[in-house]
Design an enzyme around this catalytic site. Structure first.
Site, PDB file in Angstrom:
ATOM      1  N   ASN A   8       0.868  -1.183   0.000  1.00 48.52           N
ATOM      2  CA  ASN A   8       0.000   0.000   0.000  1.00 48.52           C
ATOM      3  C   ASN A   8       0.905   1.232   0.000  1.00 48.52           C
ATOM      4  O   ASN A   8       1.447   1.608   1.039  1.00 48.52           O
ATOM      5  CB  ASN A   8      -0.897  -0.036   1.252  1.00 48.52           C
ATOM      6  CG  ASN A   8      -1.787   1.189   1.359  1.00 48.52           C
ATOM      7  OD1 ASN A   8      -1.841   2.011   0.437  1.00 48.52           O
ATOM      8  ND2 ASN A   8      -2.490   1.316   2.472  1.00 48.52           N
ATOM      9  N   LYS A  10       0.117   4.223  -0.397  1.00 49.79           N
ATOM     10  CA  LYS A  10      -0.567   5.423   0.127  1.00 49.79           C
ATOM     11  C   LYS A  10      -0.278   6.613  -0.790  1.00 49.79           C
ATOM     12  O   LYS A  10      -0.128   6.434  -1.996  1.00 49.79           O
ATOM     13  CB  LYS A  10      -0.164   5.676   1.588  1.00 49.79           C
ATOM     14  CG  LYS A  10      -0.378   4.436   2.448  1.00 49.79           C
ATOM     15  CD  LYS A  10      -0.263   4.679   3.915  1.00 49.79           C
ATOM     16  CE  LYS A  10      -0.433   3.351   4.659  1.00 49.79           C
ATOM     17  NZ  LYS A  10      -0.396   3.517   6.096  1.00 49.79           N
ATOM     18  N   HIS A  91      -9.815   0.972   4.875  1.00 52.38           N
ATOM     19  CA  HIS A  91      -8.542   1.250   5.556  1.00 52.38           C
ATOM     20  C   HIS A  91      -8.796   2.268   6.671  1.00 52.38           C
ATOM     21  O   HIS A  91      -9.605   3.186   6.513  1.00 52.38           O
ATOM     22  CB  HIS A  91      -7.519   1.796   4.554  1.00 52.38           C
ATOM     23  CG  HIS A  91      -6.140   1.855   5.126  1.00 52.38           C
ATOM     24  ND1 HIS A  91      -5.739   2.865   5.957  1.00 52.38           N
ATOM     25  CD2 HIS A  91      -5.093   1.010   5.015  1.00 52.38           C
ATOM     26  CE1 HIS A  91      -4.489   2.641   6.333  1.00 52.38           C
ATOM     27  NE2 HIS A  91      -4.069   1.514   5.772  1.00 52.38           N
ATOM     28  N   GLU A  93      -7.223   4.765   7.629  1.00 54.21           N
ATOM     29  CA  GLU A  93      -7.038   6.178   7.239  1.00 54.21           C
ATOM     30  C   GLU A  93      -8.277   6.693   6.516  1.00 54.21           C
ATOM     31  O   GLU A  93      -8.648   7.860   6.652  1.00 54.21           O
ATOM     32  CB  GLU A  93      -5.771   6.320   6.377  1.00 54.21           C
ATOM     33  CG  GLU A  93      -4.515   6.184   7.234  1.00 54.21           C
ATOM     34  CD  GLU A  93      -3.307   5.612   6.519  1.00 54.21           C
ATOM     35  OE1 GLU A  93      -3.271   5.599   5.279  1.00 54.21           O
ATOM     36  OE2 GLU A  93      -2.379   5.152   7.219  1.00 54.21           O
ATOM     37  N   GLU A 158      -5.636  -4.798  10.615  1.00 50.49           N
ATOM     38  CA  GLU A 158      -4.663  -3.724  10.795  1.00 50.49           C
ATOM     39  C   GLU A 158      -4.997  -2.946  12.067  1.00 50.49           C
ATOM     40  O   GLU A 158      -5.831  -2.032  12.040  1.00 50.49           O
ATOM     41  CB  GLU A 158      -4.703  -2.771   9.594  1.00 50.49           C
ATOM     42  CG  GLU A 158      -4.363  -3.419   8.277  1.00 50.49           C
ATOM     43  CD  GLU A 158      -3.719  -2.416   7.324  1.00 50.49           C
ATOM     44  OE1 GLU A 158      -2.652  -2.730   6.790  1.00 50.49           O
ATOM     45  OE2 GLU A 158      -4.264  -1.317   7.142  1.00 50.49           O
ATOM     46  N   GLY A 164       2.027   2.571  10.749  1.00 55.20           N
ATOM     47  CA  GLY A 164       2.966   3.672  10.564  1.00 55.20           C
ATOM     48  C   GLY A 164       3.650   4.117  11.842  1.00 55.20           C
ATOM     49  O   GLY A 164       4.289   5.169  11.884  1.00 55.20           O
ATOM     50  N   SER A 197       3.119  -1.706  10.426  1.00 55.71           N
ATOM     51  CA  SER A 197       4.569  -1.710  10.660  1.00 55.71           C
ATOM     52  C   SER A 197       5.238  -3.045  10.318  1.00 55.71           C
ATOM     53  O   SER A 197       6.181  -3.452  10.988  1.00 55.71           O
ATOM     54  CB  SER A 197       4.881  -1.288  12.104  1.00 55.71           C
ATOM     55  OG  SER A 197       4.418   0.034  12.328  1.00 55.71           O
TER      56      SER A 197
END
Ligand code: PGA
Length: 242
Positions: A8, A10, A91, A93, A158, A164, A197
């Site tokens: 991904n 991003k 996701h 985000e 996730e 991150g 991560s």
């Protein structure tokens, strides 16, 4: 089931950087026994198609609408027409920064069903939700949309606190939730990826867990050497366990 490693990207990389990364990753992707999926920013789909005929492409998002006056959006039909097979949905985000709800995700799933795109549905709890013992309720609620998926799909666990941050869930913590998800979906053929991560140092421990079938990799997918190492380690692990 074949191990799945999805990248991904991003909102990262210029056209030159994306091109360099694909050129150097292509031979590795072609040589490992891994189902690799690259999810770049949509403006690089065409470029990647030009550089490689074998890379599986995934979109990072699609619109919940079919077509029309939705400035800035990309439809399922468009991403399918450029050769994309997968779409990351839900996701964290998208859920947290862009206020995506389960209802919107369900509408996006309908678009995936219509255009035969395979969703990679992400689920995961925040640290607060974990600390207040809401983990399994949250995951259950997020999984409720899968009833509307008609074709084959992938899942990604996730934990929001691991994305991150450099703080990966230990293989055991991740396995607990993957096991819960496996029981909820009652389907042994759906790959459940872990994301948060993931890097070349922790991939082997994660993939050694019985219900972790792959990884969704953010930061470590942006550097050729890091992502190649992940693919190679995942591939050699699979050969040992086969
Ligand atoms: P990360 O991102 O690997 O940078 O934590 C994973 C993701 O958000 O899919």
């Amino acid at each position: 089931m074949k191990t799945v490693i999805a990248a991904n990207w991003k909102m990262n990389l210029t056209e030159k950087e994306a091109s360099d990364l694909i050129v150097s990753l292509s031979p590795v992707i072609d040589s490992v026994d891994i189902e690799t999926i690259i999810c770049p920013p949509a403006c690089y789909f065409y470029l990647i198609n030009q550089l490689s005929s074998t890379i599986n492409l995934g979109a990072q998002n699609i619109s919940q609408f079919e077509s029309g006056a939705y400035t800035g959006e990309l439809s399922a039909k468009m991403v399918k027409s450029i050769g994309t097979s997968f779409v990351i949905l839900g996701h964290s985000e998208r859920r947290h920064i862009f206020s995506e709800t389960n209802e919107m995700i369900q509408q996006k799933i309908e678009q995936c069903n219509k255009y035969e795109l395979r969703p990679i549905l992400c689920v995961g709890e925040t640290l607060e939700e974990r600390k207040s013992n809401q983990l399994f309720d949250v995951i259950k609620r997020q999984l409720s949309v899968i009833n509307s998926i008609s074709g084959h799909f992938y899942l990604a666990y996730e934990p929001v606190w691991a994305i991150g941050t450099g703080e990966t869930a230990t293989p055991e913590i991740a396995q607990d939730v993957h096991h819960f998800i496996r029981n909820e979906i009652k389907n042994a053929d759906i790959p459940i990826l872990y994301g948060g991560s993931v890097n070349a140092s922790n991939i082997e421990g994660l993939l050694a867990m019985p219900d972790i079938n792959g990884a969704l990799v953010g930061g470590a997918s942006l550097k050729s050497s890091d992502f190649s190492d992940i693919l190679k380690k995942a591939s050699s692990l699979e050969r040992i366990t086969q």
